[in-house]
Design an enzyme around this catalytic site. Structure first.
Site, PDB file in Angstrom:
ATOM      1  N   GLU A 166      46.377  47.556  41.291  1.00 44.47           N
ATOM      2  CA  GLU A 166      47.476  47.393  42.248  1.00 44.47           C
ATOM      3  C   GLU A 166      47.943  45.937  42.220  1.00 44.47           C
ATOM      4  OE1 GLU A 166      47.253  50.487  45.763  1.00 44.47           O
ATOM      5  OE2 GLU A 166      46.187  48.655  46.238  1.00 44.47           O
TER       6      GLU A 166
ATOM      7  N   HIS B 211      39.834  46.591  48.288  1.00 40.03           N
ATOM      8  CA  HIS B 211      41.299  46.696  48.364  1.00 40.03           C
ATOM      9  C   HIS B 211      41.885  45.291  48.457  1.00 40.03           C
ATOM     10  CE1 HIS B 211      45.317  47.484  49.909  1.00 40.03           C
ATOM     11  NE2 HIS B 211      45.195  48.668  49.343  1.00 40.03           N
TER      12      HIS B 211
END
Ligand code: G3P
Length: 214
Positions: free
Chosen positions: A133, A85
């Protein structure tokens, strides 16, 4: 559509969000999962919602103080894990090692990446899914599907060039059903989101709105 809700370290009640997600999941064809902090995995999994870890380390059983072992996440009830992430970046070799650790423990994997080039590299490591992202949009409430639709389409293309079977999610700023539909229209098979639910005054209502058009 896969709707994966990352609770990060937001001060929400993970069990309340999990129960809301479980209830909304029963009303929709969408697949909903919640990724709480490692220390909340067990309590979240006990609600019956599909539960994901936010991270696992590229390690095996042994002397690894302070790390998260994939088997421990699975024992606590996780069925999948995020890897790399934007807020928990790993070196490429460690992304690979974390995917292998997750596979060993039977966890599904979503590898996050900032942009289409990284998505291609992540797909080459053969995770179950990749998620694009753009870091600058994370937590802004401005959906990637509106602010930067090309990045989603290019990520879908980049992943397909490497592995036609890899699932592509997108995330950053997603908070409404309209954003989820826009993500699907751009070729994404799901969304990864956090603040739109975890920071909502009424997470259950925010979740219901997210899946309403699906
Ligand atoms: O993991 C989800 C993520 O980083 C996006 O966060 O708050 O923009 O939905 P958010």
């Amino acid at each position: 559509m896969f709707v994966l809700i990352n609770l990060k370290t937001y001060p929400c009640d993970p069990v309340a969000v999990a129960e809301a997600a479980r209830d909304v999941d029963e009303t929709t064809d969408a697949r909903i999962a919640v990724a709480p902090q490692a220390t909340h995995l067990e309590r979240v999994a006990e609600t019956g919602v599909e539960t994901w870890a936010q991270h696992v380390d590229p390690i095996d059983y042994g002397s690894n103080t302070g790390h998260t072992l994939a088997e421990a996440a699975a024992d606590a009830g996780a069925v999948g894990t995020l890897i790399n992430h934007s807020e928990r970046r790993l070196k490429l070799a460690d992304v690979d090692g974390a995917i292998r650790a997750a596979e060993r423990a039977g966890l599904e994997t979503v590898v996050c990446a900032n942009n289409p080039a990284q998505i291609g590299a992540a797909a080459a490591l053969a995770p179950d899914a990749v998620a694009v992202e753009p870091p600058e949009l994370i937590g802004t409430g401005t959906p990637v599907s509106q602010a930067d639709p090309d990045v989603v389409e290019d990520a879908v293309d980049a992943a397909a060039r490497v592995d036609e079977d890899v699932t592509v999610l997108c995330g950053a700023g997603i908070s409404t059903g309209e954003d989820v539909v826009a993500a699907a229209d751009l070729g994404s098979s799901g969304v990864l989101l956090a603040s739109g639910v975890a920071k909502a005054d009424d997470p259950a209502a925010a979740l219901a709105d997210l899946v309403e058009p699906l």
